[in-house]
Design an enzyme around this catalytic site. Structure first.
Site, mmCIF file in Angstrom:
data_model
loop_
_atom_site.group_PDB
_atom_site.id
_atom_site.type_symbol
_atom_site.label_atom_id
_atom_site.label_comp_id
_atom_site.label_asym_id
_atom_site.label_seq_id
_atom_site.Cartn_x
_atom_site.Cartn_y
_atom_site.Cartn_z
ATOM 1 N N CYS A 1 5.386 0.026 8.100
ATOM 2 C CA CYS A 1 5.102 1.206 7.267
ATOM 3 C C CYS A 1 6.362 1.575 6.496
ATOM 4 C CB CYS A 1 4.664 2.376 8.146
ATOM 5 S SG CYS A 1 4.254 3.871 7.222
ATOM 6 N N LEU A 2 6.217 1.853 5.232
ATOM 7 C CA LEU A 2 7.373 2.225 4.406
ATOM 8 C C LEU A 2 7.994 3.535 4.892
ATOM 9 C CD1 LEU A 2 5.920 1.318 0.907
ATOM 10 C CD2 LEU A 2 7.433 -0.064 2.347
ATOM 11 N N HIS B 1 -2.744 7.824 6.773
ATOM 12 C CA HIS B 1 -1.697 8.652 6.148
ATOM 13 C C HIS B 1 -2.298 9.912 5.541
ATOM 14 C CE1 HIS B 1 2.100 6.484 6.362
ATOM 15 N NE2 HIS B 1 1.561 5.373 5.911
ATOM 16 N N HIS C 1 -4.926 1.850 7.382
ATOM 17 C CA HIS C 1 -3.560 2.356 7.572
ATOM 18 C C HIS C 1 -3.261 3.462 6.574
ATOM 19 C CE1 HIS C 1 0.926 1.762 8.227
ATOM 20 N NE2 HIS C 1 0.918 2.354 7.050
ATOM 21 N N GLU C 2 -3.667 3.244 5.310
ATOM 22 C CA GLU C 2 -3.385 4.241 4.269
ATOM 23 C C GLU C 2 -4.234 5.493 4.456
ATOM 24 O OE1 GLU C 2 -0.618 1.600 2.979
ATOM 25 O OE2 GLU C 2 -0.825 3.767 2.730
ATOM 26 N N GLN D 1 3.255 9.990 1.108
ATOM 27 C CA GLN D 1 4.520 9.289 1.365
ATOM 28 C C GLN D 1 5.563 9.569 0.273
ATOM 29 O OE1 GLN D 1 2.342 5.375 2.296
ATOM 30 N NE2 GLN D 1 4.141 5.213 3.575
ATOM 31 N N GLY E 1 0.850 -1.186 0.000
ATOM 32 C CA GLY E 1 0.000 0.000 0.000
ATOM 33 C C GLY E 1 0.885 1.235 0.000
HETATM 34 O O1 K2U Z 1 3.784 2.292 4.353
HETATM 35 C C1 K2U Z 1 2.695 1.899 3.937
HETATM 36 O O2 K2U Z 1 1.678 2.570 4.106
HETATM 37 C C2 K2U Z 1 2.613 0.517 3.284
HETATM 38 C C3 K2U Z 1 2.233 -0.479 4.356
HETATM 39 C C4 K2U Z 1 0.883 -1.021 4.063
HETATM 40 C C5 K2U Z 1 0.415 -1.883 5.211
HETATM 41 C C6 K2U Z 1 0.472 -1.446 6.528
HETATM 42 C C7 K2U Z 1 -0.019 -2.258 7.550
HETATM 43 C C8 K2U Z 1 -0.538 -3.490 7.260
HETATM 44 C C9 K2U Z 1 -0.579 -3.914 5.952
HETATM 45 C C10 K2U Z 1 -0.106 -3.110 4.928
HETATM 46 C C11 K2U Z 1 3.302 -1.572 4.494
HETATM 47 O O3 K2U Z 1 4.550 -1.053 4.764
HETATM 48 S S1 K2U Z 1 3.507 -2.540 3.110
HETATM 49 C C12 K2U Z 1 4.622 -3.751 3.778
HETATM 50 C C13 K2U Z 1 3.799 -4.887 4.307
HETATM 51 C C14 K2U Z 1 3.612 -5.946 3.442
HETATM 52 C C15 K2U Z 1 2.796 -6.987 3.837
HETATM 53 C C16 K2U Z 1 2.156 -6.974 5.065
HETATM 54 C C17 K2U Z 1 2.362 -5.916 5.931
HETATM 55 C C18 K2U Z 1 3.199 -4.856 5.557
HETATM 56 ZN ZN ZN Z 2 2.390 3.450 6.129
#
Ligand code: K2U
Ligand code: ZN
Length: 178
Positions: free
Chosen positions: A102-103, A148, A144-145, A51, A46
């Site tokens: 989170c990235l 942001h 989560h997104e 970001q 995501g």
């Molecule tokens: O930074 C972001 O917003 C991308 C997030 C998206 C995410 C956050 C929490 C739970 C699920 C997705 C992640 O950094 S993407 C990396 C990731 C991949 C698989 C599962 C969890 C996190």
């Molecule tokens: Zn994030």
């Protein structure tokens, strides 16, 4: 189409509240292309436009990419999704925990509880209005997104001590990587 650097804590831009998209046009579609390139490069599932430094209410997601098949091999299949001006219309009382990352807070993970199911409304890349239910990882990721888009990071739900530790870890790793 370009890979953009992803902002990390404690960049104050990440705390901005993003503005709604007024017109889903080719400029927005070019932003979406950059977001997808950047998300896949960073191995995220995501990404919110803020970001990559763009304060607009746009999210990309791909819950298919990177999944493992029965043999434990990661699939290359992609199913990119785009959410423009997303809103949560309803949310379940039931909560579900997830070890979030989170990235923008690299290499830090912590358990966050969020509503297990949400009903969302958004515009797709053609500007069409979509209303759908999300649960499981879809519900966790879209919430989560959407945080942001309001300048909220998952670490903001943690204690001050754990939040400070997360930011200190990102800062230390940034110094070590230059
Ligand atoms: O930074 C972001 O917003 C991308 C997030 C998206 C995410 C956050 C929490 C739970 C699920 C997705 C992640 O950094 S993407 C990396 C990731 C991949 C698989 C599962 C969890 C996190
Ligand atoms: Zn994030």
């Amino acid at each position: 189409m370009a890979i953009k650097p992803i902002l990390t804590v404690p960049d104050p831009i990440l705390k901005q509240v993003s503005k709604p998209v007024e017109n889903v046009n080719d400029e927005i579609r070019a932003l979406v292309a950059d977001m997808l390139d950047s998300m896949y490069e960073a191995k995220g599932i995501g990404l919110a436009a803020i970001q990559i430094g763009v304060p607009l209410r746009v999210i990309t997601m791909d819950l298919v990419w990177g999944k493992e098949d029965a043999d434990g091999n990661k699939t290359d299949a992609r199913l990119p999704q785009v959410f423009i001006n997303p809103e949560i219309l309803d949310k379940s009382e039931d909560l579900s925990p997830y070890e979030e990352g989170c990235l923008s807070v690299p290499d830090y993970y912590d358990e966050i509880e969020r509503p297990a199911k949400v009903k969302i409304k958004y515009l797709n890349e053609k500007g069409e209005e979509i209303i759908e239910d999300a649960e499981g990882l879809y519900a966790t990721c879209i919430q989560h997104e959407m945080d942001h888009l309001n300048g909220v990071l998952f670490i903001d739900y943690l204690s001050r001590l754990r939040r400070d530790r997360a930011v200190a870890k990102v800062k230390k790793n940034k110094k070590l990587s230059v």
